[in-house]
Enzyme design. Structure first.
Site, PDB file in Angstrom:
ATOM      1  N   ASP A  20       1.911   5.716  -6.707  1.00 28.63           N
ATOM      2  CA  ASP A  20       3.103   6.174  -5.869  1.00 28.63           C
ATOM      3  C   ASP A  20       4.373   6.650  -6.891  1.00 28.63           C
ATOM      4  OD1 ASP A  20       5.092   5.132  -4.194  1.00 28.63           O
ATOM      5  OD2 ASP A  20       6.043   2.987  -5.199  1.00 28.63           O
TER       6      ASP A  20
ATOM      7  N   GLY B 115      12.157   1.560   0.600  1.00 27.64           N
ATOM      8  CA  GLY B 115      12.974   0.280   0.201  1.00 27.64           C
ATOM      9  C   GLY B 115      12.780  -0.920   1.370  1.00 27.64           C
TER      10      GLY B 115
END
Length: 292
Positions: free
Chosen positions: A82, A210
């Site tokens: 990530d 998110g």
């Protein structure tokens, strides 16, 4: 099953209108909770690892843990790096066995982001692993990356088209659409119109960053508009801690460590399973495996 690359299964997810959960692991126990939750619901899943976590445990150790867990599971599992800005770290993860990586050049001017993302794209294509790349500025806190509200910005539509056209086999594309890392202060203001314009123009699956704190309705709408990969990190970290703390509050005299690990695992696994149900990926393991 052996580890798989996430690109093909994300394209299948986008085509069939569901999302694949991408959870950030912290250690072996958290990785186990992600994969066991997916296995119980027969769902494909992506285990993500932050640069900080990779450096803490070591490249070979993390890759071995996830590979071992995946091989024991009857569902397709991708191992993904990530938010990484360091190309050397990306190379080392590829060499260690990661099946996809993310180069995050979103803080750079567009031309430089495109240039460096294209360089990494060449590396991943040669290695046969998937690439995620990002434009715009997703607000909030993600490990050591902090983007304040006044610094966050939506992706530019025309730049999105140019970006993806330069990397036609991109596994997943992450344009900033108004979501933020961490816990939201108030309701997330998602630019659904921008997301819809982008997904009507390109076939590449979209990553929804998110995800912690979004409502089921927001998840469902974003997935229906082409978000095939849905990131969850902050909530997993919170449950990693709460699993220990909650049991300690219930049983303050307990000194045996294994029940704490079990409580932690079960708390994280429960959230993984809840998200998989919301994202519509339960029961999709066989078709995702076939796509991969």
């Amino acid at each position: 099953m052996p580890l798989v690359s996430m690109g093909p299964m994300l394209r299948r997810a986008r085509a069939d209108g569901y999302g694949i959960a991408a959870y950030n692991m912290i250690d072996f126990n958290s990785a186990k909770s992600i994969i066991s939750g997916a296995a119980e619901l027969s769902a494909p899943v992506i285990v993500q690892v932050s640069v900080k976590t990779v450096k803490h445990w070591g490249y070979a150790h993390v890759a071995t843990w996830v590979r071992m867990l995946a091989e024991d599971a009857p569902v397709p599992v991708a191992l993904h790096l990530d938010h990484c800005t360091d190309i050397d770290v990306i190379r080392r993860c590829i060499d260690a066995g990661w099946t996809s990586v993310m180069f995050d050049g979103s803080a750079l001017p567009f031309a430089e982001n495109l240039e460096k993302s294209s360089l990494v794209y060449g590396l991943t294509e040669t290695a046969g692993v998937g690439l995620e790349a990002e434009i715009g500025a997703i607000g909030g806190v993600e490990d050591d990356k902090v983007v304040n509200d006044d610094q966050s910005r939506l992706a530019d539509y025309d730049e999105c088209l140019r970006f993806v056209a330069a990397m036609p086999n991109l596994a997943v594309f992450a344009p900033a659409i108004g979501t933020a890392h961490g816990f939201y202060k108030g309701e997330a203001k998602i630019a659904y119109d921008l997301l819809e314009r982008i997904t009507k123009a390109i076939d590449t699956p979209i990553a929804l960053h998110g995800g912690t704190g979004l409502t089921d309705e927001q998840f469902t709408r974003c997935i229906s508009l082409g978000c095939g990969k849905v990131n969850i990190s902050t909530m997993h970290k919170r449950l990693f801690i709460d699993g220990f703390v909650g049991l300690k509050a219930e049983r303050p005299k307990l000194e045996e460590p294994l029940p704490f690990l079990a409580a932690q695992h079960d708390a994280m696994k429960g959230d993984v399973m809840a998200c998989i149900r919301t994202f519509g990926s339960a029961g999709r393991a066989a078709e995702a495996a076939h796509a991969a």
